[in-house]
Design a protein around this motif. Structure first.
Motif, PDB file in Angstrom:
ATOM      1  N   LYS A 269       0.977  -1.311   0.282  1.00 12.75           N
ATOM      2  CA  LYS A 269      -0.063   0.030   0.056  1.00 12.75           C
ATOM      3  C   LYS A 269       0.820   1.179  -0.098  1.00 12.75           C
ATOM      4  N   PRO A 270       0.512   2.236  -0.716  1.00 11.96           N
ATOM      5  CA  PRO A 270       1.367   3.364  -0.871  1.00 11.96           C
ATOM      6  C   PRO A 270       1.734   4.102   0.301  1.00 11.96           C
ATOM      7  N   VAL A 271       0.814   4.628   1.102  1.00 12.35           N
ATOM      8  CA  VAL A 271       1.128   5.253   2.148  1.00 12.35           C
ATOM      9  C   VAL A 271       1.905   4.562   3.252  1.00 12.35           C
ATOM     10  N   ALA A 272       1.515   3.280   3.618  1.00 15.34           N
ATOM     11  CA  ALA A 272       2.190   2.502   4.523  1.00 15.34           C
ATOM     12  C   ALA A 272       3.589   2.247   4.202  1.00 15.34           C
ATOM     13  N   LEU A 273       3.719   2.004   2.852  1.00  9.73           N
ATOM     14  CA  LEU A 273       5.297   1.725   2.435  1.00  9.73           C
ATOM     15  C   LEU A 273       6.080   3.082   2.258  1.00  9.73           C
ATOM     16  N   ALA A 274       5.348   4.077   2.081  1.00 10.06           N
ATOM     17  CA  ALA A 274       6.242   5.500   2.099  1.00 10.06           C
ATOM     18  C   ALA A 274       6.744   5.703   3.514  1.00 10.06           C
ATOM     19  N   GLU A 275       5.804   5.392   4.710  1.00  9.78           N
ATOM     20  CA  GLU A 275       6.019   5.752   6.127  1.00  9.78           C
ATOM     21  C   GLU A 275       7.061   4.930   6.451  1.00  9.78           C
ATOM     22  N   GLN A 276       7.208   3.396   5.761  1.00  8.44           N
ATOM     23  CA  GLN A 276       8.344   2.427   6.038  1.00  8.44           C
ATOM     24  C   GLN A 276       9.702   2.869   5.670  1.00  8.44           C
ATOM     25  N   TYR A 277       9.620   3.454   4.495  1.00 12.54           N
ATOM     26  CA  TYR A 277      10.663   4.344   4.050  1.00 12.54           C
ATOM     27  C   TYR A 277      11.385   5.073   4.740  1.00 12.54           C
ATOM     28  N   TYR A 278      10.471   6.190   5.111  1.00  9.28           N
ATOM     29  CA  TYR A 278      10.904   7.133   5.836  1.00  9.28           C
ATOM     30  C   TYR A 278      11.653   6.690   7.260  1.00  9.28           C
ATOM     31  N   VAL A 279      10.779   5.887   7.849  1.00  7.90           N
ATOM     32  CA  VAL A 279      11.313   5.279   9.127  1.00  7.90           C
ATOM     33  C   VAL A 279      12.962   4.642   8.814  1.00  7.90           C
ATOM     34  N   ASP A 280      12.926   4.124   7.666  1.00  7.79           N
ATOM     35  CA  ASP A 280      14.048   3.071   7.448  1.00  7.79           C
ATOM     36  C   ASP A 280      15.301   4.233   7.159  1.00  7.79           C
ATOM     37  N   GLY A 281      15.030   5.558   6.897  1.00 11.30           N
ATOM     38  CA  GLY A 281      15.999   6.548   6.616  1.00 11.30           C
ATOM     39  C   GLY A 281      16.034   7.088   5.248  1.00 11.30           C
ATOM     40  N   LEU A 307      -0.982  11.322  -0.895  1.00 11.78           N
ATOM     41  CA  LEU A 307      -0.061  12.521  -0.571  1.00 11.78           C
ATOM     42  C   LEU A 307      -0.346  13.124   0.436  1.00 11.78           C
ATOM     43  N   ARG A 308      -1.577  13.414   0.874  1.00 14.40           N
ATOM     44  CA  ARG A 308      -2.205  14.080   2.066  1.00 14.40           C
ATOM     45  C   ARG A 308      -1.732  13.445   3.287  1.00 14.40           C
ATOM     46  N   LYS A 309      -2.076  11.946   3.073  1.00 16.75           N
ATOM     47  CA  LYS A 309      -1.941  10.969   4.200  1.00 16.75           C
ATOM     48  C   LYS A 309      -0.357  10.982   4.256  1.00 16.75           C
ATOM     49  N   THR A 310       0.336  10.600   3.425  1.00 19.20           N
ATOM     50  CA  THR A 310       1.859  10.648   3.556  1.00 19.20           C
ATOM     51  C   THR A 310       2.546  11.619   4.156  1.00 19.20           C
ATOM     52  N   SER A 311       2.009  12.922   3.730  1.00 17.19           N
ATOM     53  CA  SER A 311       2.663  14.059   4.385  1.00 17.19           C
ATOM     54  C   SER A 311       2.392  14.327   5.787  1.00 17.19           C
ATOM     55  N   GLU A 312       1.556  13.499   6.563  1.00 15.61           N
ATOM     56  CA  GLU A 312       1.024  13.591   7.840  1.00 15.61           C
ATOM     57  C   GLU A 312       2.126  13.122   8.617  1.00 15.61           C
ATOM     58  N   ASN A 313       3.103  11.987   8.162  1.00 14.04           N
ATOM     59  CA  ASN A 313       3.885  11.404   8.920  1.00 14.04           C
ATOM     60  C   ASN A 313       5.199  11.128   8.434  1.00 14.04           C
ATOM     61  N   VAL A 314       5.492  11.821   7.038  1.00 15.42           N
ATOM     62  CA  VAL A 314       6.810  11.550   6.431  1.00 15.42           C
ATOM     63  C   VAL A 314       7.449  12.932   6.310  1.00 15.42           C
ATOM     64  N   PHE A 315       8.403  13.124   6.860  1.00 10.36           N
ATOM     65  CA  PHE A 315       9.019  14.507   7.070  1.00 10.36           C
ATOM     66  C   PHE A 315      10.350  14.536   6.241  1.00 10.36           C
ATOM     67  N   VAL A 316      10.270  14.050   5.145  1.00  7.47           N
ATOM     68  CA  VAL A 316      11.527  14.153   3.959  1.00  7.47           C
ATOM     69  C   VAL A 316      10.739  14.633   2.722  1.00  7.47           C
TER      70      VAL A 316
END
Ligand code: 1PR
Length: 540
Positions: A269-281, A307-316
């Motif tokens: 899933k796009p949002v969950a995967l993007a968040e995972q990559y953010y946490v991964d560095g 995009l909206r959901k991703t930007s809530e938790n992904v700060f890169v």
């Protein structure tokens, strides 16, 4: 503890990330839309985006300039970001003749291209601290913040007392200032991961910043800071046959399974995967909406929602591509590319990437030889700044026996063609590789730079999904063609491939998709390998 902060919203660019970063600190945002509201603000954040001139013109025409100066002089906490720092100076080479707020002595100037560095500076760099304060801990200076800018202010005798940190990029420039309660950064804390969120939290919760020290001292020699090479995770997103938006991944752009069923590969899933990559560095996350050439992306609400959901938790930084071009909705409404892009920026994108349309724009441009100012590239760059426009290139290698065989720019290759050809050129494609055009990638990327693009995302259809390593010949060619940053993409199969591409072709960033999605080589492993085995600067 201040539970509310005012954000000056003069109606440009992506301020959603700043708002999301403030929310993470548990603080509510009050938008300032009227100059009169500034007087009652207790804490103010000014997230400047775009160009110096249009920003100042906007402040002037809306009547913000004097009240803003008054606020800053009042001693109440101020936090300027990027242009929010630059506008504190007297003026900028970016917009000669436009006066800045004039709070800090000095002018803002362009990075000197003679240093041989990519301009804009785009990525994670460190900061040398010249003052102590409660805002920035000494240990944080060696970590990295996200920068994206072509212009900077240099430290001088007149402004030395303002300097909190300097950063090096060819020259030593001012990366943050702090005097009394006036704080401003050239870097983007809202895009600087945990470090940036922590900075926001301190600004929001402290009543005073306790700055001590005299600021910049030109007689003191300190080691230069270093911009890191970025590692980017890319998510190709499309709806599958059931209509769900999934992350998929092709082999040479074919995203359907070879086996029975011939389904669109579903890798998460796009949002969950993007968040995972953010946490991964991940240093950046890119979404490519790969179905969009068939539908109007403005009707593509799920993508905006992603995009909206991703930007809530992904700060890169977040880049979104796919379908950015002049469109006509099914009901006949015209949607200029600028409007399409604006919708993406408002939903949390920091950059948009343009693929097929860039090819069409350049074909026109090379034919006529004149800039119309009307193309997607020119319009989006004018409003959102060069750094917000990425060109996504989908090249196919074409072998030739000799450079004279074609008019396109060719290169000698170490991987000869099927008939022993020793040269090749790279043809641009559109519509996700479905249509090959009579335009070379060398010519395309140079023209895009001239038209105002800020970065090149360089894919390679021959290499995509092969795990056989990057096409270093292609990447070296494009690095030699332009001075804007280049992202190497397609073909990563192991951590050593990142080392190879950085060492051989010197791109500014390297991107991968398949190895991360399939968890063959997780992102942290790539970074760990580079940090332990090479001297390539990497953000930890
Ligand atoms: O032309 O402006 O609408 O944009 C469409 C965008 O979608 C372009 O950026 C184009 O690259 C992309 N795209 C279109 N079709 C496909 C496809 O796969 N069928 N994906 C596609 C491009 C390439 C990269 C991939 C790297 C790394 N995919 O996104 O992430 O090759 O992959 P790897 O590490 O697994 O080798 P427009």
């Amino acid at each position: 503890r201040t539970m509310e902060v005012s954000v000056l919203d003069y109606g440009a660019g992506n301020i959603l990330s700043v708002v999301n970063a403030i929310k993470k600190a548990g603080v509510t945002v009050k938008f300032i839309n009227e100059p009169a509201e500034l007087a009652s603000a207790k804490k103010l954040i000014f997230p400047g985006v775009g160009a110096f001139g249009s920003c100042m013109e906007r402040l002037n025409s809306l009547g913000f300039t004097e009240p803003l100066k008054e606020y800053i002089r009042s001693g109440k906490p101020y936090f300027g970001i990027c242009l929010g720092l630059q506008t504190l100076f007297e003026g900028s080479d970016e917009s000669p003749g436009t006066t800045g707020l004039g709070i800090i002595p000095g002018l803002v100037t362009l990075f000197d291209p003679r240093h041989g560095l990519s301009v804009p500076q785009m990525g994670w760099n460190q900061a040398t601290q010249w003052k102590q304060s409660d805002l920035l801990l000494p240990s944080e200076a060696t970590e990295r913040f996200y920068f994206v800018h072509s212009f900077k202010a240099l430290p001088t005798d007149d402004n030395a007392s303002w300097v909190l940190t300097t950063t090096d990029y060819g020259e030593k420039y001012i990366s943050s200032v702090l005097k009394g309660n006036v704080f401003a950064t050239q870097f983007h804390p809202e895009k600087s991961g945990k470090l940036g969120l922590e900075l926001f939290r301190r600004f929001l919760t402290l009543d005073t910043f306790n700055a001590t020290g005299d600021g910049y001292d030109k007689t003191k020699s300190v080691p230069p800071t270093v911009l890191a090479k970025r590692v980017i995770a890319c998510l190709d997103v499309r709806s599958n046959d059931q209509g769900d938006l999934v992350v998929t991944k092709g082999d040479q752009y074919d995203v359907r399974e070879k086996e029975e069923g011939n389904n669109v590969r579903n890798l998460g899933k796009p949002v969950a995967l993007a968040e995972q990559y953010y946490v991964d560095g991940a240093d950046e996350v890119t979404f490519l909406n790969i179905t969009s050439f068939r539908n109007s992306p403005l009707q593509d609400q799920p993508m905006l929602d992603v995009l909206r959901k991703t930007s809530e938790n992904v700060f890169v930084p977040l880049t979104i591509g796919g379908g950015i071009q002049d469109l006509v909705d099914p009901d006949g409404t015209k949607r200029p590319a600028l409007e399409v892009a604006s919708e993406y920026f408002r939903s949390g994108a920091d950059k948009v990437s343009i693929g097929s349309d860039a090819v069409r724009v350049v074909e026109e441009f090379l034919k006529s030889g004149t800039k119309t100012g009307l193309s997607s590239i020119e319009q989006i760059a004018r409003v959102y700044g060069r750094q917000a426009v990425v060109i996504s290139v989908d090249p196919k290698r074409v072998y030739v026996a000799s450079p004279e065989a074609v008019t396109h720019h060719t290169i000698p290759t170490k991987v000869p063609g099927p008939n022993g050809e020793g040269f090749c050129w790279y043809a641009c494609t559109i519509k996700g590789g479905r249509e090959t055009r009579d335009l070379g990638v060398y010519e395309l990327t140079r023209a895009c730079e001239q038209l105002g693009a800020g970065e090149i995302l360089l894919n390679c259809i021959d290499k995509d999904g092969t795990n056989s390593g990057y096409d270093t010949e292609l990447i070296s060619m494009v690095k030699g063609a332009v001075t804007i940053p280049v992202i190497a993409s397609s073909g990563a199969g192991c951590a050593a491939h990142f080392q190879e591409v950085f060492a051989v072709s010197n791109p500014d960033a390297a991107l991968a998709a398949g190895i991360f999605h399939r968890k063959e080589v997780p992102l942290p492993e790539v970074k760990k390998f580079l940090m332990e085995n090479t001297s390539i600067p990497i953000r930890g």
